[in-house]
Design a protein around this motif. Structure first.
Motif, PDB file in Angstrom:
ATOM      1  N   SER A 151      61.543  63.049  13.573  1.00  0.00           N
ATOM      2  CA  SER A 151      60.152  62.662  13.813  1.00  0.00           C
ATOM      3  C   SER A 151      60.056  61.453  14.743  1.00  0.00           C
ATOM      4  N   SER A 152      61.002  60.515  14.665  1.00  0.00           N
ATOM      5  CA  SER A 152      60.961  59.347  15.554  1.00  0.00           C
ATOM      6  C   SER A 152      61.174  59.747  17.004  1.00  0.00           C
ATOM      7  N   ALA A 177      58.336  56.151  11.836  1.00  0.00           N
ATOM      8  CA  ALA A 177      58.696  57.226  10.915  1.00  0.00           C
ATOM      9  C   ALA A 177      58.993  56.684   9.520  1.00  0.00           C
TER      10      ALA A 177
END
Length: 376
Positions: A151-152, A177
């Protein structure tokens, strides 16, 4: 005496932490003087305990020299915690010039809380649950880390052009995140693009589920642990009598003796004698013969506590083979109750030497990977 020592040390730790908190309030000098005296007394107790533990470290780490055993304890986690629990108190005395700076280090006294677990059997339940569920917890943490990294990187790709000062690199996305997946949401960094916000919504929903996974694992572990304890207690409460089966051979001291002459302890009854195909209700003048099977019964009490014994069969490479029981590297909460050797039961003593193929029955709160549990 051991239990009394545990209670006193735990009380001293809690008292010392209370003093550390109470000193931050605006109180009169007379109270501060009393608190200083109490703190000094507890710190002296911690110091004496540490010195004694270093002195007797060779009993904790057997098989190595005294110097190495003492150094091993001093460098261990518990040894470092014990040292830091009292050392900052003495630093201002030894170095008066740095009294202000050294007082800041006294905050490490909070580390003494880690030592409370060593003196309380109740807190060992937490350690048992963590050990039992360590694989599931490690798997859930690994999944969370993978989701955080993915996600980052995605958020960095979507937001870097719109917010180059905020999402400067992948680490900025990783910080976002972490705060999102752990449902903290500091608000210092957030997406502004439509795609970034959509991804943020998805990651937020996933974060709630991911954080709930290790929480659920630990909750289930505690429920299982206390269910086992409760079932054992309930089972024992329902039983009015417990029975054991004893085979009398030619070498047994009860052979050819009358029942009235048997050294039975109070509360133990000889219920039935099985002799070949016959079942005999014994009387006082009944003679015990070679080959008889005796059924003994004992009345259960409401205060009985269930025990879980562990059986370890020693193979030729087991570290206990050839050692006396007094020299085994086991905790003080581990009790060896019986040894089965060549079909015979042996009551252990400190000088008993363990041999290959011995079946060792012990009571312990520690987990032994090669042990089989036996509920009594």
């Amino acid at each position: 005496m051991s239990r009394l020592f545990d209670v006193l040390i735990t009380a001293a730790i809690l008292l010392n932490l209370f003093i550390a908190i109470f000193e931050t309030f605006d109180v009169s000098e007379q109270y501060l003087d009393v608190l200083s005296i109490l703190e000094a007394v507890t710190v002296v107790g911690f110091t004496v305990e540490y010195v004694l533990r270093v002195w007797t470290a060779n009993y904790l780490y057997r098989g190595i020299s005294e110097g190495k055993s003492r150094l091993k304890y001093m460098l261990s986690f518990n040894g470092v915690i014990d040292l830091l629990s009292f050392l900052p108190f003495y630093l201002p005395i030894m170095f008066p010039a740095g009294v202000v700076a050294f007082r800041m280090f006294r905050v490490v006294r909070i580390l003494r809380l880690f030592r409370v677990n060593a003196y309380s059997d109740a807190l060992n339940v937490i350690g048992d649950v963590l050990k039992r569920k360590k694989d599931q917890i490690a798997s859930s943490v690994f999944i969370i880390l993978v989701l955080m990294i993915a996600s980052s990187l995605c958020m960095y790709s979507l937001e870097h052009n719109a917010q180059p000062d905020v999402f400067q690199n992948a680490f900025s996305g990783f910080w976002w995140a972490v705060s999102t997946l752990l449902t903290v949401g500091y608000g210092d960094i957030y997406p502004v693009t439509v795609a970034g916000r959509i991804l943020g919504i998805i990651i937020t929903f996933l974060g709630v589920g991911m954080v709930a996974i290790p929480t659920g694992i630990l909750s289930a572990g505690f429920v299982e642990q206390y269910t086992i304890l409760k079932q054992s207690a309930d089972y024992l409460m329902e039983e009015e009598l417990r029975f054991i089966r004893l085979h009398v051979s030619g070498e047994h001291p009860w052979t050819n003796r009358q029942v009235m002459d048997l050294p039975l302890p109070p509360g133990l009854i000889l219920a039935v004698i099985q002799r070949e195909e016959d079942t005999i209700v014994p009387k006082g003048d009944t003679v015990i013969l070679d080959g008889d099977v005796i059924i003994l019964g004992a009345e259960g009490g409401k205060g009985d506590v269930g025990l879980t014994l562990k059986e370890i069969v020693l193979n030729e490479r087991h570290r206990w083979v050839g050692q006396e029981i007094r020299n085994l590297d086991i905790s003080r909460q581990t009790l060896i109750v019986m040894i089965r050797r060549d079909g015979k039961a042996i009551v252990p003593s400190g000088s008993t030497v363990l041999k290959e193929k011995d079946a060792v029955f012990l009571y312990s709160k520690r987990n032994f990977s090669d042990a089989q549990k036996i509920v009594v």
